[in-house]
Design a protein around this motif. Sequence first.
Motif, mmCIF file in Angstrom:
data_model
loop_
_atom_site.group_PDB
_atom_site.id
_atom_site.type_symbol
_atom_site.label_atom_id
_atom_site.label_comp_id
_atom_site.label_asym_id
_atom_site.label_seq_id
_atom_site.Cartn_x
_atom_site.Cartn_y
_atom_site.Cartn_z
ATOM 1 N N ALA A 130 0.835 -1.210 0.000
ATOM 2 C CA ALA A 130 0.000 0.000 0.000
ATOM 3 C C ALA A 130 0.866 1.254 0.000
ATOM 4 N N ARG A 131 1.988 1.203 0.731
ATOM 5 C CA ARG A 131 2.889 2.367 0.765
ATOM 6 C C ARG A 131 3.612 2.547 -0.582
ATOM 7 N N MET A 132 3.764 1.453 -1.334
ATOM 8 C CA MET A 132 4.442 1.521 -2.632
ATOM 9 C C MET A 132 3.541 2.065 -3.737
ATOM 10 N N VAL A 133 2.228 1.939 -3.577
ATOM 11 C CA VAL A 133 1.295 2.280 -4.651
ATOM 12 C C VAL A 133 1.467 3.716 -5.170
ATOM 13 N N PRO A 134 1.533 4.745 -4.303
ATOM 14 C CA PRO A 134 1.674 6.104 -4.849
ATOM 15 C C PRO A 134 2.917 6.287 -5.710
ATOM 16 N N LYS A 135 4.039 5.709 -5.284
ATOM 17 C CA LYS A 135 5.288 5.847 -6.057
ATOM 18 C C LYS A 135 5.161 5.141 -7.408
ATOM 19 N N LEU A 136 4.575 3.947 -7.415
ATOM 20 C CA LEU A 136 4.413 3.212 -8.668
ATOM 21 C C LEU A 136 3.454 3.939 -9.603
ATOM 22 N N PHE A 137 2.368 4.481 -9.056
ATOM 23 C CA PHE A 137 1.430 5.255 -9.882
ATOM 24 C C PHE A 137 2.135 6.467 -10.487
ATOM 25 N N LEU A 184 0.150 7.154 -13.836
ATOM 26 C CA LEU A 184 -1.257 6.886 -13.540
ATOM 27 C C LEU A 184 -1.750 8.005 -12.627
ATOM 28 N N PRO A 185 -3.052 8.258 -12.571
ATOM 29 C CA PRO A 185 -3.547 9.426 -11.827
ATOM 30 C C PRO A 185 -3.342 9.299 -10.320
ATOM 31 N N LEU A 186 -2.853 10.374 -9.708
ATOM 32 C CA LEU A 186 -2.622 10.379 -8.256
ATOM 33 C C LEU A 186 -3.840 10.980 -7.558
ATOM 34 N N ASN A 187 -4.986 10.354 -7.783
ATOM 35 C CA ASN A 187 -6.250 10.883 -7.253
ATOM 36 C C ASN A 187 -7.011 9.784 -6.527
ATOM 37 N N GLU A 188 -8.327 9.856 -6.558
ATOM 38 C CA GLU A 188 -9.137 8.865 -5.832
ATOM 39 C C GLU A 188 -8.930 7.456 -6.383
ATOM 40 N N HIS A 189 -8.548 7.316 -7.670
ATOM 41 C CA HIS A 189 -8.290 5.982 -8.227
ATOM 42 C C HIS A 189 -7.070 5.357 -7.556
ATOM 43 N N LYS A 208 -5.985 6.106 -4.560
ATOM 44 C CA LYS A 208 -6.353 5.823 -3.167
ATOM 45 C C LYS A 208 -7.189 4.546 -3.072
ATOM 46 N N PHE A 209 -8.038 4.317 -4.075
ATOM 47 C CA PHE A 209 -8.842 3.094 -4.132
ATOM 48 C C PHE A 209 -7.928 1.869 -4.231
ATOM 49 N N VAL A 210 -6.962 1.904 -5.148
ATOM 50 C CA VAL A 210 -6.019 0.784 -5.313
ATOM 51 C C VAL A 210 -5.219 0.587 -4.028
ATOM 52 N N GLN A 211 -4.762 1.683 -3.456
ATOM 53 C CA GLN A 211 -3.976 1.622 -2.216
ATOM 54 C C GLN A 211 -4.786 0.972 -1.090
#
Length: 475
Positions: free
Chosen positions: A310-317, A322-327, A329-332
Amino acid sequence: MDKIQLPEHPIFEVVAAAAADLGTDAYVIGGFVRDLVLKRPSKDIDVVCVGDGIALAEAVSSRLPNKPKVSVFKNFGTAMLRAGDWEVEFVGARKESYREHSRKPEVEAGTLEDDLKRRDFTINALGISLNKQNYGELIDRFDGLKDIKKKVIRTPLEPGITFSDDPLRMMRAIRFSSQLGFDIAPDTFDAIVDYKERVEILSQERITDELNKIVLSPTPSYGFKLLFVSGLLHLIFPKMVELHGVETINGNSHKDNFYHTLQVLDNVAQVSADLWLRWAAIMHDIAKPDTKRYSSKVGWTFHGHEDRGARMVPKLFKELKLPLNEHMKFVQKLVRLHLRPIALVKDTVTDSAIRRLLFEAGDDVDALMMLCRADITSKNDNKVKRYLQNFDKVEKRLVEVEESDKLRNFQPVITGEIIMETFGLKPSKTVGELKEILTEAILEGKVKNEPDEAYAYLLEKGKQMGLRQVHSSNN
């Protein structure tokens, strides 16, 4: 020559009449023709004329009842208009030449033959004549129709030149293969392997656009396996490649988490077309390589891979654009919670554990359960059946607790503002602590989320913390 029945729509005859008046030849070309042959719905029409595409677009617009606006893209020599819910793009036939470090070609006017040669694949190098002398005739210089029937992706020209000129076509080859269930011709695939490093001149946005189309294809694992075997995945998404492989110590092996992830992705694809739920499937075990440990007592473990992932998701996005928005956060959220439902399959599970899952998953609890079901990939059919039956029980409990406690996306009735007003506090750590204590009490079932009961509990806890009530609640 083969003839193709065009759809019943006046736009084709209007284009034909406008082209005849301008003294130019016009053809419907590319993906629309391919999809017509495949009987796939499409309302995006590409028209090529041997002449001025922008002039043809203007002439077509003047003949249509509502004279739709023509959007002109002079830099590309193209124009576009809408005819109802159909989108029609016009361009003059052209030939292209490329420089080594750019996928943007130098373009000059050309013949229909030149235009067909510059197409990426034979299945996209098909045309239909809109000219009076041979209206409806299929133009097929590179056996595209035969390749459609054989379900083969092949380049019209030498594939090495095609992919070196525009390396995005390597991604497109795999995308079409995944979308259509076609094979890539051996020499074409070999060229992808040979020229894969050319993707480095592409923008990440263009790569990710094709990647998303692969993710959304009917069986996305097919596209990812082609990306992996060709070596492209190592260049565009190396973190996913790290999932590949099996390690064995003292006869104990873990499963190949790359192929497990692809199976989970396919399982999700069978029940949902949601792009972000599919990305959650791709990311759900992404931290397993980083958390892998071996112990002689318990074997292989991946403790904490859900939180690390979950902590890796923002960096990978961010890396994948990929969009750094609610999508994101949903994946995270789904990556972080994907192991939680499996822990709730015991008969002894408490209502408070169910409440916490509802509280944390909120409106995404149904998507979470889809992911959890997809995550059961054992080859033991009895084990799969047992796990899925256990998930049925969990979902039943979730419904029961939700109906009684209304906890999905719940917020404590006692807000931070009420806490500050009651005890004369300013925004502070103490306010947060009291709010957390109250939330915990509600989730544990000690207090109902009702104004009077929750407020009385707040006063009691505040008193224990040495706080003095300075204001009474209006509740």
